[in-house]
Every structure is written in structure tokens, then in C-alpha cells.
Design an enzyme around this catalytic site. Sequence first.
Site, PDB file in Angstrom:
ATOM      1  N   SER A 143       0.880  -1.177   0.000  1.00  0.00           N
ATOM      2  CA  SER A 143       0.000   0.000   0.000  1.00  0.00           C
ATOM      3  C   SER A 143       0.912   1.220   0.000  1.00  0.00           C
ATOM      4  CB  SER A 143      -0.934  -0.007   1.212  1.00  0.00           C
ATOM      5  OG  SER A 143      -0.210  -0.181   2.405  1.00  0.00           O
TER       6      SER A 143
ATOM      7  N   GLU B 113       1.333   5.506   0.730  1.00  0.00           N
ATOM      8  CA  GLU B 113       0.787   6.689   1.417  1.00  0.00           C
ATOM      9  C   GLU B 113       1.231   7.964   0.700  1.00  0.00           C
ATOM     10  OE1 GLU B 113       0.763   6.558   5.731  1.00  0.00           O
ATOM     11  OE2 GLU B 113       1.498   8.617   5.753  1.00  0.00           O
TER      12      GLU B 113
ATOM     13  N   ASP C 299      -1.664  15.074  15.751  1.00  0.00           N
ATOM     14  CA  ASP C 299      -0.823  15.966  16.563  1.00  0.00           C
ATOM     15  C   ASP C 299      -1.261  17.394  16.300  1.00  0.00           C
ATOM     16  OD1 ASP C 299       0.984  14.096  17.745  1.00  0.00           O
ATOM     17  OD2 ASP C 299       1.860  13.811  15.758  1.00  0.00           O
TER      18      ASP C 299
ATOM     19  N   PHE D 149      12.896  14.581  12.157  1.00  0.00           N
ATOM     20  CA  PHE D 149      11.555  14.043  12.324  1.00  0.00           C
ATOM     21  C   PHE D 149      11.577  12.824  13.259  1.00  0.00           C
ATOM     22  CE2 PHE D 149       7.613  11.956  10.816  1.00  0.00           C
ATOM     23  CZ  PHE D 149       6.750  12.999  11.127  1.00  0.00           C
TER      24      PHE D 149
ATOM     25  N   HIS E  11       3.725  -1.154   3.774  1.00  0.00           N
ATOM     26  CA  HIS E  11       3.086   0.152   3.535  1.00  0.00           C
ATOM     27  C   HIS E  11       4.226   1.147   3.302  1.00  0.00           C
ATOM     28  CE1 HIS E  11      -0.032   3.276   4.002  1.00  0.00           C
ATOM     29  NE2 HIS E  11       0.850   3.951   4.727  1.00  0.00           N
TER      30      HIS E  11
HETATM   31  P1  FAD Z   1      -3.409   7.177  20.028  1.00  0.00           P
HETATM   32  O1  FAD Z   1      -3.494   5.745  19.640  1.00  0.00           O
HETATM   33  O2  FAD Z   1      -4.627   7.842  20.524  1.00  0.00           O
HETATM   34  O3  FAD Z   1      -2.250   7.279  21.129  1.00  0.00           O
HETATM   35  C1  FAD Z   1      -1.486   8.446  21.341  1.00  0.00           C
HETATM   36  C2  FAD Z   1      -0.892   8.440  22.731  1.00  0.00           C
HETATM   37  O4  FAD Z   1      -1.904   8.699  23.683  1.00  0.00           O
HETATM   38  C3  FAD Z   1      -0.246   7.130  23.136  1.00  0.00           C
HETATM   39  O5  FAD Z   1       0.913   7.390  23.864  1.00  0.00           O
HETATM   40  C4  FAD Z   1      -1.307   6.477  23.993  1.00  0.00           C
HETATM   41  O6  FAD Z   1      -0.764   5.574  24.915  1.00  0.00           O
HETATM   42  C5  FAD Z   1      -1.933   7.703  24.669  1.00  0.00           C
HETATM   43  N1  FAD Z   1      -3.339   7.471  25.046  1.00  0.00           N
HETATM   44  C6  FAD Z   1      -4.261   6.759  24.343  1.00  0.00           C
HETATM   45  N2  FAD Z   1      -5.450   6.765  25.001  1.00  0.00           N
HETATM   46  C7  FAD Z   1      -5.245   7.484  26.123  1.00  0.00           C
HETATM   47  C8  FAD Z   1      -6.092   7.879  27.209  1.00  0.00           C
HETATM   48  N3  FAD Z   1      -7.378   7.509  27.262  1.00  0.00           N
HETATM   49  N4  FAD Z   1      -5.562   8.648  28.197  1.00  0.00           N
HETATM   50  C9  FAD Z   1      -4.276   9.043  28.148  1.00  0.00           C
HETATM   51  N5  FAD Z   1      -3.421   8.698  27.152  1.00  0.00           N
HETATM   52  C10 FAD Z   1      -3.908   7.935  26.155  1.00  0.00           C
HETATM   53  N6  FAD Z   1      -0.757  12.383  12.101  1.00  0.00           N
HETATM   54  C11 FAD Z   1      -1.523  13.303  11.466  1.00  0.00           C
HETATM   55  O7  FAD Z   1      -1.727  14.412  12.004  1.00  0.00           O
HETATM   56  N7  FAD Z   1      -2.081  13.049  10.242  1.00  0.00           N
HETATM   57  C12 FAD Z   1      -1.919  11.862   9.616  1.00  0.00           C
HETATM   58  O8  FAD Z   1      -2.435  11.655   8.511  1.00  0.00           O
HETATM   59  C13 FAD Z   1      -1.110  10.854  10.238  1.00  0.00           C
HETATM   60  N8  FAD Z   1      -0.912   9.634   9.679  1.00  0.00           N
HETATM   61  C14 FAD Z   1      -0.206   8.668  10.346  1.00  0.00           C
HETATM   62  C15 FAD Z   1      -0.083   7.399   9.790  1.00  0.00           C
HETATM   63  C16 FAD Z   1       0.628   6.404  10.456  1.00  0.00           C
HETATM   64  C17 FAD Z   1       0.722   5.028   9.822  1.00  0.00           C
HETATM   65  C18 FAD Z   1       1.251   6.677  11.694  1.00  0.00           C
HETATM   66  C19 FAD Z   1       2.064   5.628  12.400  1.00  0.00           C
HETATM   67  C20 FAD Z   1       1.136   7.944  12.260  1.00  0.00           C
HETATM   68  C21 FAD Z   1       0.401   8.951  11.605  1.00  0.00           C
HETATM   69  N9  FAD Z   1       0.232  10.226  12.171  1.00  0.00           N
HETATM   70  C22 FAD Z   1      -0.539  11.172  11.523  1.00  0.00           C
HETATM   71  C23 FAD Z   1       0.878  10.577  13.442  1.00  0.00           C
HETATM   72  C24 FAD Z   1      -0.041  10.356  14.649  1.00  0.00           C
HETATM   73  O9  FAD Z   1      -1.166  11.192  14.569  1.00  0.00           O
HETATM   74  C25 FAD Z   1       0.774  10.693  15.896  1.00  0.00           C
HETATM   75  O10 FAD Z   1       1.761   9.731  16.097  1.00  0.00           O
HETATM   76  C26 FAD Z   1      -0.033  10.936  17.160  1.00  0.00           C
HETATM   77  O11 FAD Z   1       0.838  11.511  18.147  1.00  0.00           O
HETATM   78  C27 FAD Z   1      -0.639   9.689  17.774  1.00  0.00           C
HETATM   79  O12 FAD Z   1      -1.672   9.202  17.015  1.00  0.00           O
HETATM   80  P2  FAD Z   1      -2.318   7.739  17.373  1.00  0.00           P
HETATM   81  O13 FAD Z   1      -3.456   7.574  16.466  1.00  0.00           O
HETATM   82  O14 FAD Z   1      -1.261   6.732  17.405  1.00  0.00           O
HETATM   83  O15 FAD Z   1      -2.830   8.072  18.860  1.00  0.00           O
END
Ligand code: FAD
Length: 308
Positions: A17, A19, A111, A224, A274
Site C-alpha cells: 500500500s 501513502e 498531533d 523528524f 506500507h
Molecule cells: P493514540 O493511539 O490515541 O495514542 C497516542 C498516545 O496517547 C499514546 O501514547 C497512547 O498511549 C496515549 N493514550 C491513548 N489513550 C489514552 C487515554 N485515554 N488517556 C491518556 N493517554 C492515552 N498524524 C496526522 O496528524 N495526520 C496523519 O495523517 C497521520 N498519519 C499517520 C499514519 C501512520 C501510519 C502513523 C504511524 C502515524 C500517523 N500520524 C498522523 C501521526 C499520529 O497522529 C501521531 O503519532 C499521534 O501523536 C498519535 O496518534 P495515534 O493515532 O497513534 O494516537
Amino acid sequence: MTDPLGIVADPSGLQVSFEFFPPKTEKMEESLWQAVRRLEPMAPRFVSVTYGAGGTTRERTHATVARLRAETSLEPAAHLTCVGATRAEVDEVARQYWAAGVRHIVALRGDPAPGADGAFAPYVPHPGGYAYAADLVAGLKKVADFEISVAAYPEMHPTATNPAADLDNLKRKIDAGATRAITQYFFDPAVYLRFIEKAAKAGISVPIVPGILPVTNFAQVVKFSKACGTAVPPWLAHLFEDLDGDPETRKLVAATVAARQCLALEKAGVKEFHFYTLNRADLVYAICHILGLRPDANEAAAKVGASA
Ligand code: FAD
């Protein structure tokens, strides 16, 4: 086939896939579509389009995904984040995707947008928004029966308290309805292989697809990687030494490194990759070719599949 160099891979069952990010300018738009057209014959399982930090690319992401849906044979997946929007606003974006025929969402917390100095402020959930990715996955499943992918971190998310807590979080996202995880990029195959072993022990059974970043700009990757928690090994720094002013050689080195990384994973049984394309096709095309993917073979397979 005799292969004394160990670089002939077994392409059977291989899935890829790609991105992309939504382009900002006309010139960037042109290079994105060139990349899309070049990579399309590789018949990826899906192509995903990112959502800018701070939710800054909502319209551009939507427009890119809609165009992929309308003008290509590719299956687009839209990234969607929790940042800077209420639940109702996020649900509405998701409904629009569903109405446009988009069935796959990459659900992320996201973020905050970086400040003028380039530094990221700490994440604070939007009042009335989805707080974390697991909440978003559950919310999206209520909007429609999307296929949902989520993020995973072989080297731990930078704000997680420890690796076990990070795996618990990944499990919550799967339990909420995600059926695939895509990893943050990493450079050491052993790091990924240890991670998937731990994930399996933690009861995570969905595919955890390695995210592969071919390094074209080493200085930028170093910067990064600090922010996202990926280790840059000394051997990688050594390979890019003295190449700052030599983009052509950097490209060749980048393709070699990423291809070797994929081959090592493939030898360990990994069949899905990916690629973070950065909207460029050349390196990813070459790596896919080395892995054994051939446009013609895929087209033929697709025709056989369609007539079966
Ligand atoms: P989560 O899974 O919600 O976790 C983030 C953190 O919060 C973790 O440390 C977790 O332990 C903690 N956490 C979770 N739930 C709770 C809770 N209830 N209370 C307290 N802490 C908690 N970013 C963008 O802005 N746009 C994108 O398109 C994008 N694409 C991405 C694609 C991939 C494949 C990856 C790996 C990352 C991407 N990111 C993107 C980056 C991502 O948004 C960041 O890494 C962000 O900081 C975390 O997102 P997550 O979905 O992993 O968060």
C-alpha cells in the site's frame, strides 16, 4: 533460480500500500499525480492520503481522496484525526467520505500543528471532540461500517509511559473495530519483528503492516525521527555521510537501504508493506520491483481474479 546475492524475493502473496500527502501547490499536485500514475500498475491493496497536523488539510485531503476514487482504479483510504474538531464535525467528514464511496479510514489521534518555531505543542483533546484514536475508531464504526486501520509504534509512541501501555492502547483500538495497524517507520527489521511478537503475545491478531520510509533527505529524517521516537542507527548515518550535496547518490543509497530492509522482513515472513512515498514514485517503484512485483503480472492476476 540461483541467487548468490540473496536479493530475489518470493512475490507470491505480496501486498503493498502507498501513502501520499495532499498537495499544497499546483506543482506539488502535478508531482503527486505523476507518482500515482506510475505506482498504480503495482496494484496496491489501497492508497492512503494523510490529514495535515492540526487538521489543517481537511479539504485538500478530501479532494485528493475523491479524485483517487473518481479517476483511478485505486482503493483510497482517508486519514482522519481527532485534532481541532468536535465529534459532530469529525462524524460529518466521515459521512461525506462514505457518501463519496470511500470505505477505508486510517483513524488517528493526530498531533497539533507545529508552532512558528517548528516545535509541537503538547496534545490536548478538543472539548467535545474524540480524545484518542480508540474513541475515534468507535465513533467511526457508529457512522458506517468502515474498514479501519490505526497506527502502531514498534519503538513506542513518544508520549506512552511504557511499551506495555502502548500495546494496551493498540489493543483498545483493535477492540474498538480496527482491522489493521500500520507502523511508524523504523530502520532495524529486528525492532519490528520483536514488536509483532509482543503484540501477538498481547492477543493482537490483526495484521501489523510495517511502514517503510525510503530516506531521501537524511537531515530531515533525523529531525523528524527525534519527534516521533524512531531510532536512527549509526550505520544509517554512516551510509548517508557526506551526501548532503549529492541527491543522485542519496537516492541510490536510499533505495538500497529500503530494499534491503524489506528483503530482510520478507525473509522473516512479512508479506505486506506500507510505503511512505512522500509523493514520489521512483524509489518505491524500484523497491517494489526488487521485491518481485511486476505491473503485468498484477494486471494478469487481476483479470484472472475478475473472471474467476
Ligand atoms: P493514540 O493511539 O490515541 O495514542 C497516542 C498516545 O496517547 C499514546 O501514547 C497512547 O498511549 C496515549 N493514550 C491513548 N489513550 C489514552 C487515554 N485515554 N488517556 C491518556 N493517554 C492515552 N498524524 C496526522 O496528524 N495526520 C496523519 O495523517 C497521520 N498519519 C499517520 C499514519 C501512520 C501510519 C502513523 C504511524 C502515524 C500517523 N500520524 C498522523 C501521526 C499520529 O497522529 C501521531 O503519532 C499521534 O501523536 C498519535 O496518534 P495515534 O493515532 O497513534 O494516537
